[in-house]
Design an enzyme around this catalytic site. Structure first.
Site, PDB file in Angstrom:
ATOM      1  N   ASP A 298       0.985  -1.181  -0.009  1.00 40.73           N
ATOM      2  CA  ASP A 298      -0.044   0.055  -0.043  1.00 40.73           C
ATOM      3  C   ASP A 298       1.004   1.146   0.027  1.00 40.73           C
ATOM      4  O   ASP A 298       2.015   1.283   0.177  1.00 40.73           O
ATOM      5  CB  ASP A 298      -0.916   0.008   1.235  1.00 40.73           C
ATOM      6  CG  ASP A 298      -0.263  -0.212   2.488  1.00 40.73           C
ATOM      7  OD1 ASP A 298       0.893  -0.260   2.695  1.00 40.73           O
ATOM      8  OD2 ASP A 298      -1.059  -0.614   3.650  1.00 40.73           O
TER       9      ASP A 298
ATOM     10  N   HIS B 259      -7.034  -4.583  10.473  1.00 39.53           N
ATOM     11  CA  HIS B 259      -6.963  -4.375   9.073  1.00 39.53           C
ATOM     12  C   HIS B 259      -5.535  -4.872   8.608  1.00 39.53           C
ATOM     13  O   HIS B 259      -4.676  -4.956   9.131  1.00 39.53           O
ATOM     14  CB  HIS B 259      -7.075  -3.075   8.561  1.00 39.53           C
ATOM     15  CG  HIS B 259      -5.894  -1.978   9.047  1.00 39.53           C
ATOM     16  ND1 HIS B 259      -5.891  -0.686   9.036  1.00 39.53           N
ATOM     17  CD2 HIS B 259      -4.620  -2.330   8.794  1.00 39.53           C
ATOM     18  CE1 HIS B 259      -4.780  -0.068   9.415  1.00 39.53           C
ATOM     19  NE2 HIS B 259      -3.918  -1.112   9.263  1.00 39.53           N
TER      20      HIS B 259
END
Ligand code: GLP
Length: 263
Positions: free
Chosen positions: A67, A139
């Site tokens: 990410d 997450h």
């Protein structure tokens, strides 16, 4: 699922580095999925001397990061690209052309860009070993609670929990990005093997929910229950709320005897 319970964060880093180094030695052209965050620092710190003094060769390794913040360019000091450069890439011999990190500075055609990141992973042959940390809200990558279990690389709006947690990396008063580009849960689940690292008591609830809770989009790490080859490496504090610690220990002991290649 394998779970290794370590006494401290240093041992978590050492064990993760051992597994990554073995993967590189077994397949010098291994494709690694990499993660950022404090938890991964110990692993990178252990891998660097293995390269510099122990001939661990990364010259054919390819990497794909999970990410990147949207709105931060590669040279921004808080970008994940910069984190990777500082803490790992500048100290090992991965050819720059083999390094892939989502580009946080794109300003349009997001869907197309994210599809091309997925395509790059596919063209390389897929990820062999994916490293993950975990957010306090469970997450993985930046797949916030309620992310679709089948999601692919895309833009995500960050939750308040996450922006607060990551404030530590930003200067006081500095604006924290509200969005990120992240591999999806579906993307992560396609990796052949997954290693999730967690340290500290702030991760204990997320680890217990991910491993022993129900499979739910509310804790996106619980999607790893669908994967056939996941290893969790956690310290005592992060593993403190796990109810089946004895069982995980026995599984690890038997695995060492029956299928040591898995370790
Ligand atoms: C960010 C990253 C995650 C990482 C998490 C935990 O949200 N996107 O990939 O797992 O931080 O970071 P830390 O290890 O600093 O707690």
């Amino acid at each position: 699922m394998l779970l290794a319970l370590k006494s401290n964060p240093e041992d978590v880093g050492r064990e993760a580095a051992r597994i990554v180094a073995n993967a590189v030695r077994r397949n010098p052209a291994v494709r690694l999925g990499l993660a950022t965050g404090n938890t991964t620092l110990g692993m990178y710190k252990e891998l660097i001397p293995l390269h510099q003094h122990d001939s661990l060769d990364f010259s054919r390794v390819s990497t794909f990061n999970l990410d990147e913040y949207l709105g931060l360019s590669a040279d921004h000091p808080r970008s994940f690209r910069h984190f990777m450069q500082q803490n790992f890439f500048s100290q090992v011999n991965i050819p720059p052309r083999n390094i892939h990190i989502p580009n946080g500075s794109i300003k349009s055609d997001y869907q197309q860009y994210c599809a091309s990141y997925e395509q790059d992973i596919r063209s390389a042959g897929g990820i062999d070993l994916q490293i993950l940390g975990i957010g306090r809200n469970g997450h993985i990558g930046f797949n916030e609670p309620t992310s679709s279990i089948g999601s692919r690389t895309r833009l995500k709006v960050l939750s308040k929990d996450t922006t607060e947690d990551n404030r530590k990396f930003f200067a006081p008063g500095e604006e924290i990005p509200q969005c990120a580009i992240t591999m999806g849960i579906g993307t992560i689940l396609e990796a052949k093997r997954i290693l999730l690292l967690a340290t500290g008591s702030s991760k204990a609830a997320a680890i217990a929910a991910a491993i022993e809770g129900p499979l739910t989009a509310s804790v996106t790490a619980s999607a790893l229950q669908l994967h056939p080859d996941v290893t969790f490496i956690v310290d005592q504090q992060a593993g403190a709320l796990l109810k089946q610690q004895d069982y995980y220990r026995r599984v690890l002991e038997m695995t060492a005897i029956l299928t040591p290649d898995r370790l």
